[in-house]
Design a protein around this motif. Structure first.
Motif, mmCIF file in Angstrom:
data_model
loop_
_atom_site.group_PDB
_atom_site.id
_atom_site.type_symbol
_atom_site.label_atom_id
_atom_site.label_comp_id
_atom_site.label_asym_id
_atom_site.label_seq_id
_atom_site.Cartn_x
_atom_site.Cartn_y
_atom_site.Cartn_z
ATOM 1 N N THR A 94 4.937 -3.671 6.184
ATOM 2 C CA THR A 94 5.305 -2.389 5.588
ATOM 3 C C THR A 94 4.159 -1.922 4.699
ATOM 4 O O THR A 94 3.304 -2.720 4.267
ATOM 5 C CB THR A 94 6.589 -2.513 4.744
ATOM 6 O OG1 THR A 94 6.320 -3.357 3.601
ATOM 7 C CG2 THR A 94 7.731 -3.094 5.567
ATOM 8 N N ARG A 113 -2.773 4.023 3.344
ATOM 9 C CA ARG A 113 -2.802 5.005 4.439
ATOM 10 C C ARG A 113 -4.236 5.455 4.738
ATOM 11 O O ARG A 113 -4.614 5.621 5.907
ATOM 12 C CB ARG A 113 -1.918 6.199 4.084
ATOM 13 C CG ARG A 113 -0.426 5.892 4.145
ATOM 14 C CD ARG A 113 0.399 7.176 4.134
ATOM 15 N NE ARG A 113 0.233 7.916 2.882
ATOM 16 C CZ ARG A 113 0.986 7.740 1.798
ATOM 17 N NH1 ARG A 113 1.955 6.824 1.791
ATOM 18 N NH2 ARG A 113 0.795 8.490 0.722
ATOM 19 N N ALA A 118 2.046 2.987 13.652
ATOM 20 C CA ALA A 118 2.994 3.094 12.541
ATOM 21 C C ALA A 118 4.353 3.475 13.081
ATOM 22 O O ALA A 118 4.477 4.403 13.890
ATOM 23 C CB ALA A 118 2.515 4.140 11.535
ATOM 24 N N SER A 119 5.372 2.744 12.638
ATOM 25 C CA SER A 119 6.739 3.042 13.077
ATOM 26 C C SER A 119 7.615 3.203 11.844
ATOM 27 O O SER A 119 7.564 2.381 10.921
ATOM 28 C CB SER A 119 7.277 1.916 13.970
ATOM 29 O OG SER A 119 7.170 0.668 13.318
ATOM 30 N N PRO A 120 8.439 4.293 11.793
ATOM 31 C CA PRO A 120 9.274 4.555 10.613
ATOM 32 C C PRO A 120 10.587 3.780 10.640
ATOM 33 O O PRO A 120 10.938 3.146 11.640
ATOM 34 C CB PRO A 120 9.525 6.063 10.726
ATOM 35 C CG PRO A 120 9.541 6.316 12.202
ATOM 36 C CD PRO A 120 8.545 5.349 12.803
ATOM 37 N N GLY A 121 11.311 3.839 9.527
ATOM 38 C CA GLY A 121 12.655 3.298 9.481
ATOM 39 C C GLY A 121 12.718 1.819 9.157
ATOM 40 O O GLY A 121 11.698 1.153 8.943
ATOM 41 N N HIS A 122 13.957 1.304 9.148
ATOM 42 C CA HIS A 122 14.188 -0.107 8.842
ATOM 43 C C HIS A 122 13.552 -0.997 9.915
ATOM 44 O O HIS A 122 13.752 -0.792 11.110
ATOM 45 C CB HIS A 122 15.693 -0.387 8.769
ATOM 46 C CG HIS A 122 16.014 -1.816 8.466
ATOM 47 N ND1 HIS A 122 15.792 -2.388 7.227
ATOM 48 C CD2 HIS A 122 16.536 -2.797 9.255
ATOM 49 C CE1 HIS A 122 16.163 -3.655 7.263
ATOM 50 N NE2 HIS A 122 16.622 -3.930 8.491
ATOM 51 N N GLY A 174 10.441 -1.100 10.486
ATOM 52 C CA GLY A 174 9.187 -0.503 10.920
ATOM 53 C C GLY A 174 8.042 -0.867 9.995
ATOM 54 O O GLY A 174 8.192 -1.631 9.038
ATOM 55 N N TYR A 228 3.390 -1.013 9.823
ATOM 56 C CA TYR A 228 2.091 -0.925 10.490
ATOM 57 C C TYR A 228 1.896 -2.133 11.397
ATOM 58 O O TYR A 228 2.212 -3.266 11.030
ATOM 59 C CB TYR A 228 0.958 -0.848 9.466
ATOM 60 C CG TYR A 228 0.967 0.415 8.647
ATOM 61 C CD1 TYR A 228 0.561 1.630 9.199
ATOM 62 C CD2 TYR A 228 1.398 0.402 7.326
ATOM 63 C CE1 TYR A 228 0.565 2.791 8.451
ATOM 64 C CE2 TYR A 228 1.410 1.563 6.563
ATOM 65 C CZ TYR A 228 1.000 2.757 7.134
ATOM 66 O OH TYR A 228 1.013 3.908 6.397
#
Length: 316
Positions: free
Chosen positions: A22, A38, A53-57, A59, A61
């Motif tokens: 994260t 970033r 990069a993936s968002p959310g729970h 997720g 780098y």
């Protein structure tokens, strides 16, 4: 090295060490803000590293697979472990990877600090491998010395024991290492004999790179030269045999290191191979399971008659 450059390299090492991080975890490890993370991620992407990069729970780098293999950043323990594994692989215990392992080991050894190199040697020297694929083990330091000298065109001296047990000192120009899976060979120019030679590494000792370099000569193809040398030159009798079957059929029986196979039209081929005992050679020549005739020498032709008569009597 600037603080930013050092941090980007540290970030790359973190991404290579774990599947997903994260932004907060990376910021905490690097001692910076998530905004700085970033920016550093963007720098890695500009250098060609595919950072996803993936968002959310769950997720975060993740370093992805790119079109080319990126440089690896290894900590000392990882470097030692990798070098030890590559030494084992280069020794022939993993079929088909000897040459690749040696090239990788040569690159790693070039940048490895002396302290870590000594640790690698200590681990390797105190390790025993059971069931190795080769019956002619080679000292990894000999492999490394000859690999570096071949790459850098550096003069080498070595002691050598030939097939008859004669001991000699050689002054060599090393060109290329060749492995058959069971043994390692060096294609080199022998300065005292003014000719090309293929030498078995397990028969070499006191191998030293002298530091002086040589101008590369026009060399023969290493694989072809070594194949011809080990299939005929060490033996008392060298047979030429015509098989009445296509080259690719006969090649299934004879390993590339044991014989030279040449097409003789679409439905036949000529095999050249050597042996010290003609009669012991005959059953081996019959292994392809097709008709054949021995062209030369007369000793092998006579041995075929003797063995054929012996088998005929056993059949009766």
């Amino acid at each position: 090295m600037s603080e930013t450059t050092g941090r980007v390299l540290q970030l790359l090492g973190l991404l290579q060490g774990r599947r997903v991080w994260t932004g907060e975890e990376l910021a905490d490890r690097l001692g910076v803000t998530t905004r700085s993370v970033r920016r550093d991620i963007d720098r890695l992407r500009e250098l060609g590293y595919p950072v996803h990069a993936s968002p959310g729970h769950g997720g975060g780098y993740q370093l992805g697979a790119g079109a080319a293999l990126p440089p690896l950043l290894l900590d000392p323990d990882e470097a030692v472990a990798m070098a030890v594994c590559l030494r084992v692989a280069a020794g022939g215990s993993v079929a088909g990877v000897g040459e690749s392992a040696l090239r990788a080991l040569s690159k790693l050894d070039q940048v490895m600090p002396a302290k870590l190199r000594s640790q690698v040697g200590a681990v390797h020297d105190t390790t025993v491998t059971l069931g190795a694929a080769t019956d002619s083990p080679v000292d990894p330091d000999v492999l490394m010395t000859l690999a570096r000298a071949s790459r850098d065109r550096e003069h080498v001296t070595a002691g050598y024991v030939d097939v008859r047990g004669n001991v000699s000192q050689r002054r060599l120009e090393p060109y290329q290492l060749v492995t058959t899976g069971r043994r390692w060979y060096l294609l080199c120019f022998d300065r005292d004999r003014s000719d090309w030679r293929s030498l078995r590494l397990d028969r070499m000792s006191e191998v030293r790179a002298l530091g002086s370099t040589f101008v590369a000569r026009e060399a023969p193809d290493a694989a072809s030269y070594v194949r011809r040398a080990i299939s005929s030159s060490p033996y008392r009798y060298v047979a030429r045999v015509r098989y009445f079957a296509p080259e690719h059929v006969v090649a299934r029986t004879f390993p590339g290191a044991s014989a030279v196979i040449e097409a003789d039209g679409p439905d036949a081929c000529i095999v050249t191979a050597g042996a010290d005992d003609p009669e012991r050679m005959v059953p081996w020549l019959a292994m392809p399971g097709c008709d054949f005739e021995v062209l030369e020498p007369s000793e092998v032709i006579d041995a075929v008659r003797v063995v054929a008569d012996r088998i005929a009597r056993a059949a009766r």
